[in-house]
Design a protein around this motif. Structure first.
Motif, mmCIF file in Angstrom:
data_model
loop_
_atom_site.group_PDB
_atom_site.id
_atom_site.type_symbol
_atom_site.label_atom_id
_atom_site.label_comp_id
_atom_site.label_asym_id
_atom_site.label_seq_id
_atom_site.Cartn_x
_atom_site.Cartn_y
_atom_site.Cartn_z
ATOM 1 N N VAL A 162 1.058 -1.383 0.014
ATOM 2 C CA VAL A 162 0.012 -0.194 -0.187
ATOM 3 C C VAL A 162 1.100 0.915 -0.160
ATOM 4 C CG1 VAL A 162 -1.927 1.315 1.082
ATOM 5 C CG2 VAL A 162 -1.715 -1.061 1.015
ATOM 6 N N ARG A 163 1.145 1.484 0.483
ATOM 7 C CA ARG A 163 2.369 2.647 0.563
ATOM 8 C C ARG A 163 3.657 3.098 -0.661
ATOM 9 N NH1 ARG A 163 3.411 6.844 3.550
ATOM 10 N NH2 ARG A 163 5.739 7.661 2.897
ATOM 11 N N VAL A 164 4.002 1.460 -0.962
ATOM 12 C CA VAL A 164 4.767 2.141 -2.685
ATOM 13 C C VAL A 164 3.510 2.499 -3.673
ATOM 14 C CG1 VAL A 164 6.375 0.832 -4.379
ATOM 15 C CG2 VAL A 164 6.223 0.334 -1.875
ATOM 16 N N LEU A 165 2.029 1.434 -4.097
ATOM 17 C CA LEU A 165 1.706 1.887 -4.278
ATOM 18 C C LEU A 165 0.225 3.035 -4.854
ATOM 19 C CD1 LEU A 165 -0.159 -1.642 -5.680
ATOM 20 C CD2 LEU A 165 1.351 -0.143 -6.723
ATOM 21 N N THR A 166 -0.171 3.259 -3.060
ATOM 22 C CA THR A 166 -1.041 4.319 -3.315
ATOM 23 C C THR A 166 -0.212 5.406 -2.040
ATOM 24 O OG1 THR A 166 -2.603 3.404 -1.282
ATOM 25 C CG2 THR A 166 -3.452 2.824 -3.824
ATOM 26 N N ALA A 167 0.347 4.501 -1.544
ATOM 27 C CA ALA A 167 0.579 5.806 -0.347
ATOM 28 C C ALA A 167 -0.952 5.806 0.730
ATOM 29 C CB ALA A 167 1.568 6.781 -0.181
ATOM 30 N N GLY A 168 -1.765 5.361 0.861
ATOM 31 C CA GLY A 168 -3.026 5.272 1.687
ATOM 32 C C GLY A 168 -4.046 5.946 0.751
ATOM 33 N N GLY A 169 -3.448 7.215 -0.509
ATOM 34 C CA GLY A 169 -4.610 7.367 -1.578
ATOM 35 C C GLY A 169 -5.572 7.007 -2.879
ATOM 36 N N PRO A 170 -6.687 6.831 -2.949
ATOM 37 C CA PRO A 170 -6.943 8.914 -2.929
ATOM 38 C C PRO A 170 -7.745 8.781 -2.127
ATOM 39 C CG PRO A 170 -7.544 7.333 -4.789
ATOM 40 C CD PRO A 170 -6.655 6.599 -4.006
#
Lengths: 447, 308
Positions: B247-255
């Motif tokens: 999750v951190r690498v792909l979206t960092a929690g967003g959108p």
């Protein structure tokens, strides 16, 4: 033989004076008397910039007889933030550490006051702007010194040819190299029109709207130039205002002229956008220009860094100073202060700016007209306006002027870009979005 | 011959002798041999866990003890409950798909002749042995909506660009997909090992009795694999709930925070927002629930082991 006038009382007095002078001096001299110093600097994006800093440190260490150890800590993956948190917890680690924007205020309790250094530097290098003061001071005391390495602005970096061809804007005439800006017509309204024209021409502006720093910074400047605050300097939540509504309405109009995926962009996406030749404008420090010159020279030669558009409240530019702080558990505070003083001398700063190809930005008023920015090319003068040499912009940081501990939450949790995403991609009404923001901000006030 | 301890006239030799006896006891020797491991677990598991619990009871500036106030604060935040919901969707969906894909692929590999099986096993394990931060970076480039191969192919086929990481639904799909891609080989290898341990005679007997494919699966394969399925699912659920890197690498929690899971949200609050106690509270939230699930599942596995 001349008779000595030295009495026993006089000797004691002189001894005491000498001891006091020694304590007041930043650092005790002598062969290896100054001991060891461990420093954690920010690992620079610009290739070769670390070498200049290392050379300056070694020169100082040789002169002062200090055994210096330098670590360059990357901000990739927030490694620098993890190091700060770990050292603060362990009360052990480097003597000097580089602190990004909000972190001097967060760790103020564990930082050595540096009022003495700042007083001397301001006297020598000129005043610092209010953003530096806002971020570097806690309870009226300086807790860290603004460093040139890492400090940056994120103004527009435009394609000269595309802006002229599609938007009818000559950015070089608006911001001429070596002269004051002629940018009265460069407003957020003009920006919107230019964004539409460039979008229709197939070269949209590349403005990120995710949750990373590049997105938060330009959106913060947009809010500030419309006097739209979420929380005021007293810590009162004032998000439900006409100014905030006005910005959200503006953002709705602007978003339709941006690439559809800007909500998932990170801090590298806008750089790729301009370097790949797909866009006419981004907002970034000169690192994107430097990479373009290296990897896509024909595009690099068409890039021009210039001022931000103005809004009803003025022309605000996103400014992110980096700081050097000394832990209060440091074992060699005097040497630490001495090194920071040496690195903030005008000659040293000029070398650092040159070594970073104009990326590094000193926070002191007298140091915004160094020759590097005027001479660097291609094209010549491309970075002349980067350090705001004519003071026609207000250098600020998103969420200011609310108390830094709340502002940090607003900034890192990207409240403003989330508000824009809610009223655009999520189709939420502005009233509902403001209710959400109000609840979020209430939580940020937690002590 | 009488022992020294029995013949000793004074009491001074008695403690030394009982010490020797204690040292010779099997339980003492076992304890001493296990001691390095106990110390290691204490240093690497008990201490950090205890410290995290301690941190979660402090105020934001870490100067005052506030008890459960951090948890109370979190329970009032809608973003936190969104994270709870998302973490559950993420973990449950990913584990179900990993288990299903692992199960099917294990059967396919099991049916490959032994000669070529090793090659397939090795190739299928590749996603699991690559460090996830690295492989996720490759996925990030594949999902990039402006320059990626996926969108290039879709556009080439006349379709519209997909905002893989920019729109909530697609972003959730993407992070789950990468987690399944990464974790399914682990299930495959565990299930394959379980399949190989099922005695062939059972299938032969069932076949003589006229059992079909489904009956052999339902009455032989699944009961024989039950323990390994339970342990694998439990282990994977815990690991997936604690996932960070994907999750951190792909979206960092967003959108808009819609792909945050506990670990990424804890990092956001604890490190990026300098609120370490609150970050610790987020990361500890699932601990009691997962511990409870682990106790029940492992007790069940133990019970069946004893019955067997």
């Amino acid at each position: 033989m001349a008779k000595s006038n030295l009495t026993r009382r006089g000797l004691v007095r002189r001894g005491a004076t000498a001891a006091a002078a020694g304590a007041a001096a930043f650092h005790v001299r002598g062969a290896h008397a100054a001991g060891k110093l461990s420093v954690g600097f920010w690992d620079h994006w610009v290739p070769g910039a670390n070498d200049t800093l290392t050379a300056l440190c070694k020169e100082w260490a040789a002169k002062e007889k200090v055994d210096i150890q330098i670590d360059y800590i990357t901000s990739q993956g927030n490694k620098n933030l993890l190091t700060i948190a770990a050292e603060a917890q362990a009360r052990s680690g480097h003597d000097i550490l580089a602190f990004p924007t909000w972190y001097p205020a967060d760790y103020a309790r564990q930082l050595e006051p540096v009022d003495d250094i700042m007083a001397e530097l301001i006297k020598k290098n000129g005043a610092v702007n209010r953003t530096v003061e806002y971020l570097g001071k806690a309870n009226g005391k300086w807790v860290a010194v603004p460093s040139a390495p890492g400090s940056q602005m994120k103004p527009p970096c435009s394609r000269i040819d595309l802006m002229k061809q599609h938007a009818g804007i000559d950015v070089q005439a608006m911001y001429p190299a070596g002269g004051p800006p002629k940018a009265d017509a460069w407003t957020w309204d003009a920006f919107l029109v230019a964004a539409e024209k460039c979008f229709k021409a197939g070269v949209p502006f590349g403005l990120p709207l995710g949750q990373t720093s590049d997105a938060v910074d330009w959106v913060g400047a947009l809010f500030q130039s419309h006097r739209a605050q979420l929380v005021n300097s007293n810590g009162d939540i004032i998000v439900k205002s006409d100014a905030v509504r006005q910005v959200l309405e503006y953002a709705k109009r602007l978003v339709q002229w941006l690439p559809t995926d800007v909500f998932s962009w990170d801090d590298a996406s806008n750089n790729r956008w301009i370097i790949s030749g797909r866009g006419a404008l981004i907002m970034n420090p000169p690192s994107s220009w430097a990479v373009a010159v290296r990897d896509a020279p024909q595009i690099g030669a068409q890039l021009w860094t210039h001022g931000m558009p103005a809004g009803p409240n003025g022309r605000y530019a996103p400014f992110l100073p980096y700081f050097w702080g000394i832990w209060n558990f440091s074992k060699n505070k005097s040497a630490a202060k001495s090194l920071i003083m040496a690195l903030c001398q005008p000659e040293a700063i000029a070398k650092l700016v040159e070594g970073s190809r104009g990326y590094d930005l000193p926070s002191f008023a007298n140091l915004t007209t160094l020759k590097t920015w005027g001479e660097i090319e291609p094209p010549k003068g491309t970075l002349y306006h980067y350090p705001n040499p004519h003071n026609h912009q207000i250098q600020s940081i998103a969420a200011a002027p609310c108390p830094p501990k709340i502002a940090n939450q607003i900034y890192t949790q990207a409240t403003m870009t989330k508000m824009i995403a809610r009223v655009t991609t999520q189709g939420e009404s502005i009233d509902k979005c403001l209710d959400w923001a109000q609840r979020e901000l209430q939580g940020f006030k937690r002590a | 011959m009488a022992s020294n301890a029995a013949t000793a006239p004074d009491g001074a030799t008695r403690p030394r002798s009982s010490l020797r006896k204690a040292a010779q006891r099997r339980s003492t020797i076992a304890f001493l041999m296990a001691l390095p491991l106990i110390l290691l677990i204490a240093a690497l598991v008990v201490y950090p866990a205890g410290y995290a619990i301690h941190l979660s009871t402090l105020n934001k500036s870490m100067e005052e003890f506030v008890g459960f106030e951090n948890f109370e604060y979190l329970f009032e935040r809608e973003t936190f409950w969104m994270v709870v919901w998302q973490s559950s969707i993420f973990a449950i969906t990913a584990v179900v798909f990993k288990a299903l894909i692992g199960f099917v692929v294990a059967h396919l590999v099991h049916n490959i002749p032994l000669k070529g099986q090793r090659k397939w096993r090795g190739m299928l394990l590749v996603p699991w042995v690559i460090p996830p931060a690295m492989s996720t970076l490759a996925w990030l480039w594949l999902f990039d909506s402006s320059y990626s191969a996926f969108n290039w192919i879709i556009e080439g086929l006349g379709g519209p660009r997909v905002p893989w990481l920019g729109e909530t639904g697609w972003a959730r799909f993407s992070v789950i997909l990468v987690n399944v891609w990464y974790g399914a080989p682990f299930f495959m290898i565990m299930y394959l090992a379980a399949l190989k341990s099922v005695p062939e005679q059972l299938y032969e007997a069932a076949e003589i009795d006229g059992a079909g494919w489904w009956q052999r699966m339902w009455f032989i394969t699944l009961p024989m694999m039950r323990n390994i399925i339970a342990i694998t699912v439990l282990f994977s659920t815990i690991v997936t709930f604690a996932n960070f890197d994907i999750v951190r690498v792909l979206t960092a929690g967003g959108p808009i925070d819609t792909t945050h899971v506990f670990a990424t949200y804890a990092f956001k609050l604890g490190i990026e927002s300098s609120d370490i106690p609150l970050g610790a509270a987020v990361s500890l939230f699932m601990f009691p629930l997962l511990a409870l699930a682990a106790i029940f599942i492992l007790r069940d596995v133990n019970k069946r082991g004893n019955q067997g």
